[in-house]
Design an enzyme around this catalytic site. Structure first.
Site, PDB file in Angstrom:
ATOM      1  N   ILE A   1      34.778  39.359  46.310  1.00 48.18           N
ATOM      2  CA  ILE A   1      34.751  40.082  47.579  1.00 48.18           C
ATOM      3  C   ILE A   1      34.985  39.106  48.720  1.00 48.18           C
ATOM      4  O   ILE A   1      34.626  37.932  48.639  1.00 48.18           O
ATOM      5  CB  ILE A   1      33.403  40.847  47.735  1.00 48.18           C
ATOM      6  CG1 ILE A   1      33.400  41.722  48.995  1.00 48.18           C
ATOM      7  CG2 ILE A   1      32.213  39.908  47.693  1.00 48.18           C
ATOM      8  CD1 ILE A   1      32.214  42.695  49.058  1.00 48.18           C
ATOM      9  N   CYS A   2      35.612  39.599  49.785  1.00 47.02           N
ATOM     10  CA  CYS A   2      35.795  38.832  51.017  1.00 47.02           C
ATOM     11  C   CYS A   2      36.552  37.529  50.762  1.00 47.02           C
ATOM     12  O   CYS A   2      37.604  37.517  50.138  1.00 47.02           O
ATOM     13  CB  CYS A   2      34.427  38.597  51.659  1.00 47.02           C
ATOM     14  SG  CYS A   2      34.459  37.882  53.318  1.00 47.02           S
ATOM     15  N   GLY A   3      36.026  36.408  51.203  1.00 44.55           N
ATOM     16  CA  GLY A   3      36.713  35.131  51.098  1.00 44.55           C
ATOM     17  C   GLY A   3      37.019  34.712  49.679  1.00 44.55           C
ATOM     18  O   GLY A   3      37.972  33.954  49.432  1.00 44.55           O
TER      19      GLY A   3
ATOM     20  N   THR B   1      38.332  36.502  47.505  1.00 48.29           N
ATOM     21  CA  THR B   1      39.659  37.016  47.138  1.00 48.29           C
ATOM     22  C   THR B   1      40.740  36.017  47.541  1.00 48.29           C
ATOM     23  O   THR B   1      41.743  35.869  46.833  1.00 48.29           O
ATOM     24  CB  THR B   1      39.937  38.380  47.790  1.00 48.29           C
ATOM     25  OG1 THR B   1      39.933  38.251  49.221  1.00 48.29           O
ATOM     26  CG2 THR B   1      38.896  39.418  47.379  1.00 48.29           C
TER      27      THR B   1
END
Length: 203
Positions: A104-106, A108
């Site tokens: 999730i988020c960074g 990715t």
């Protein structure tokens, strides 16, 4: 029940985003999974919210065959250097072994740099965030709250509930109308969803 399921491993590192994995880990634990934290070393780490976490094991000691899932939360460190690149390489090893990964988020962006999003449908915060990594998977970016493709879950930072929904569904914790009701309860505060969960013994 814990003895019959391999643990879920939650990556923890300095600046990790506290809010992104709580729904998933709490409901996995309630369903009988042991959640173990894995960090660069066994030294304590501090989240972006100032929470101090004592890791259960170091990344070098983590093996895909000992795990049900690797969860990679976002963190400022994903975008400020290569400190977390070893976690992306570990994600590659997990996927190659057929063990799922959820990012999730960074995280990715870390997987994009590792080339793991080049041939899988995926999402993130926004498409240009991943494009800035120079990865080759832009055509497979999906405008969605969360995406699962061939054992890899991706989501943006504002979608912790959708991220958890995909994890719970992938591991078979909740399925069909129950996972849909779970999402509607925690994302939309839908009171009718609670009745579905209660009937299924998931409330």
């Amino acid at each position: 029940m814990n003895g019959t399921r391999k643990p879920v491993h939650l990556a923890v590192y300095d600046t990790l985003a506290d809010w992104e994995t709580g729904h998933a880990t709490a409901h996995l634990a309630r369903a009988g999974y042991t959640v173990r934290t894995v960090a660069p070393t066994t030294a304590p780490v501090t989240s972006i919210g100032g929470l101090r976490v004592q890791p259960d094991l170091a990344l070098a000691d983590l093996r895909p065959e000992d795990s049900s899932l690797l969860v990679l939360p976002g963190a400022d460190l994903w975008d400020t250097g290569d400190d977390l690149a070893p976690f992306a390489r570990t994600a590659r090893a997990f996927l190659a072994a057929g063990v799922p990964v959820a990012a999730i988020c960074g995280a990715t962006a870390g997987l994009a740099r590792e080339g793991l999003l080049d041939d899988r449908r995926h999402t993130s915060a926004v498409s240009f965030y991943l494009a800035a990594t120079g990865y080759a998977g832009g055509e497979r970016y999906v405008e969605a709250d969360a995406v699962t493709d061939r054992g890899l879950i991706t989501a943006g930072p504002t979608e912790p509930v959708a991220f958890a929904r995909e994890i719970l569904g992938l591991l078979g914790v909740y399925e069909g109308e129950v996972v849909d009701a779970w999402y509607r309860l925690f994302h939309d505060s839908d009171p009718e969803a609670y009745a579905v969960l209660e009937k299924a013994g998931a409330a």
